[in-house]
Design an enzyme around this catalytic site. Structure first.
Site, PDB file in Angstrom:
ATOM      1  N   PRO A  11     -11.034   4.477   4.697  1.00 15.54           N
ATOM      2  CA  PRO A  11     -10.672   5.094   3.401  1.00 15.54           C
ATOM      3  C   PRO A  11     -11.937   5.571   2.671  1.00 15.54           C
ATOM      4  O   PRO A  11     -12.881   4.805   2.500  1.00 15.54           O
ATOM      5  CB  PRO A  11     -10.006   3.950   2.622  1.00 15.54           C
ATOM      6  CG  PRO A  11      -9.820   2.840   3.601  1.00 15.54           C
ATOM      7  CD  PRO A  11     -10.775   3.049   4.711  1.00 15.54           C
ATOM      8  N   GLU A  12     -11.951   6.821   2.313  1.00 16.94           N
ATOM      9  CA  GLU A  12     -13.092   7.395   1.590  1.00 16.94           C
ATOM     10  C   GLU A  12     -12.685   7.590   0.128  1.00 16.94           C
ATOM     11  O   GLU A  12     -11.559   7.316  -0.249  1.00 16.94           O
ATOM     12  CB  GLU A  12     -13.476   8.734   2.234  1.00 16.94           C
ATOM     13  CG  GLU A  12     -13.948   8.614   3.677  1.00 16.94           C
ATOM     14  CD  GLU A  12     -15.322   7.974   3.797  1.00 16.94           C
ATOM     15  OE1 GLU A  12     -15.996   7.775   2.763  1.00 16.94           O
ATOM     16  OE2 GLU A  12     -15.713   7.656   4.931  1.00 16.94           O
ATOM     17  N   HIS A  30      -1.038  -8.790   9.220  1.00 14.01           N
ATOM     18  CA  HIS A  30      -2.148  -8.044   8.606  1.00 14.01           C
ATOM     19  C   HIS A  30      -1.952  -7.790   7.108  1.00 14.01           C
ATOM     20  O   HIS A  30      -2.769  -7.131   6.496  1.00 14.01           O
ATOM     21  CB  HIS A  30      -2.415  -6.693   9.286  1.00 14.01           C
ATOM     22  CG  HIS A  30      -2.600  -6.787  10.763  1.00 14.01           C
ATOM     23  ND1 HIS A  30      -3.577  -7.578  11.337  1.00 14.01           N
ATOM     24  CD2 HIS A  30      -1.944  -6.190  11.792  1.00 14.01           C
ATOM     25  CE1 HIS A  30      -3.493  -7.460  12.660  1.00 14.01           C
ATOM     26  NE2 HIS A  30      -2.521  -6.630  12.960  1.00 14.01           N
ATOM     27  N   ARG A  35      -8.490  -4.653  10.135  1.00 18.04           N
ATOM     28  CA  ARG A  35      -9.840  -5.049  10.556  1.00 18.04           C
ATOM     29  C   ARG A  35     -10.488  -6.083   9.637  1.00 18.04           C
ATOM     30  O   ARG A  35     -11.586  -6.550   9.917  1.00 18.04           O
ATOM     31  CB  ARG A  35     -10.713  -3.799  10.692  1.00 18.04           C
ATOM     32  CG  ARG A  35     -10.150  -2.900  11.790  1.00 18.04           C
ATOM     33  CD  ARG A  35     -10.969  -1.674  12.007  1.00 18.04           C
ATOM     34  NE  ARG A  35     -12.319  -1.986  12.458  1.00 18.04           N
ATOM     35  CZ  ARG A  35     -13.228  -1.061  12.731  1.00 18.04           C
ATOM     36  NH1 ARG A  35     -12.930   0.206  12.612  1.00 18.04           N
ATOM     37  NH2 ARG A  35     -14.431  -1.396  13.120  1.00 18.04           N
TER      38      ARG A  35
END
Ligand SMILES: [Zn+2]
Length: 271
Positions: A2-3, A91, A110
């Site tokens: 994500p930017e 998750h 992650r």
């Protein structure tokens, strides 16, 4: 990853559903993401309201009545608002439950994201205090970049990707903005002229605003767990196009590694 545009889009999407809501509980199903989740969060946030939610760089900050939460999505984090009745899946590491029907749920395959709590000014937090200006804010412009870059021999692409110089210019956006500005990514930051930086700063703003606009249309449904972030792929001019034709001059684009990041540019359109 994500930017800035995805983080901004996420923030806009969740804000409507969480602002001014009272928190009923915090539930964590994981002790540690990138770092340990402070075990006191549950006690601290219960009964408080989210009075303000904003972005600084790629961090999302919630200001509550007497503390703040600092969130980073890491490599794969997503924040979405669900109906409380929806059972958490694998998750989905933590929930911020509200006194109405909603829960803010954090998913991160992650586990490289961050959740921290501070009782002080969140902007003074160790993760935030050294960040450079916001690219979409008033203090970011070509003259700022020009002055910061004098005598610097680092490549201009790495210079604009340094969060201490300016936040949120991720790899995709750096590649695209440098192409649009006609500047070679490997050029030394100290050799880029004032005029070139003025052009580059406007292109950085443009590419980020375009991406936010696209993100806003791609990620409009925040309660849909299957929705994939879409980086405005169809509009990318160089990123991911190594050895393909330049859209302007039709020569093949060159791809190199710079600071271990994929860097694509046109040897004839960028100087
Ligand atoms: Zn070209």
């Amino acid at each position: 990853m994500p930017e800035l545009p995805e983080v901004e889009t996420t923030l806009r999407g969740i804000s409507k559903k969480i602002l001014n809501k009272e928190i009923s509980s915090f539930i964590s199903r994981e002790k540690k993401l990138r770092w340990i989740i402070p075990p006191t969060i549950g006690k601290r946030v219960k009964g408080q309201r989210i009075n303000n939610a904003f972005r600084r760089g790629k961090y999302i900050i919630f200001e509550l009545d007497n503390c703040s939460l600092i969130i980073h999505l890491g490599m794969s984090g997503k924040l979405r608002v669900f109906n409380k009745k929806m059972k958490p899946k694998k998750h989905e590491h933590w929930d911020l439950n509200f006194t109405d029907n909603w829960t803010l749920r954090y998913t991160d395959i992650r586990k490289f994201g961050v959740l921290d709590l501070t009782l002080k000014n969140p902007l003074e937090h160790k993760l935030l205090k050294d960040l450079g200006p916001e690219p979409l804010g008033n203090s970011f412009n070509g003259i700022y970049l020009f002055e910061k870059s004098r005598k610097k021999s680092i490549a201009v692409k790495q210079f604009i990707m340094n969060a201490k110089i300016v936040v949120g210019v991720g790899n995709i956006y750096a590649n695209e903005a440098l192409f649009m500005a006609g500047i070679k990514p490997i050029k030394k930051a100290g050799k880029v002229t004032k005029k070139e930086y003025e052009n580059l700063s406007t292109k950085i703003v443009k590419v980020l605003k375009d991406a936010i606009h696209e993100g806003g249309t791609t990620l409009k449904d925040y309660s849909n767990a299957e929705e994939a972030p879409g980086y405005f792929k169809k509009k990318l001019q160089v990123y991911g196009r190594g050895n393909l034709e330049c859209f302007i001059c039709r020569k093949n684009l060159k791809e190199i590694r710079l600071g271990n990041r994929s860097t694509v540019y046109c040897v004839s359109c960028q100087n």
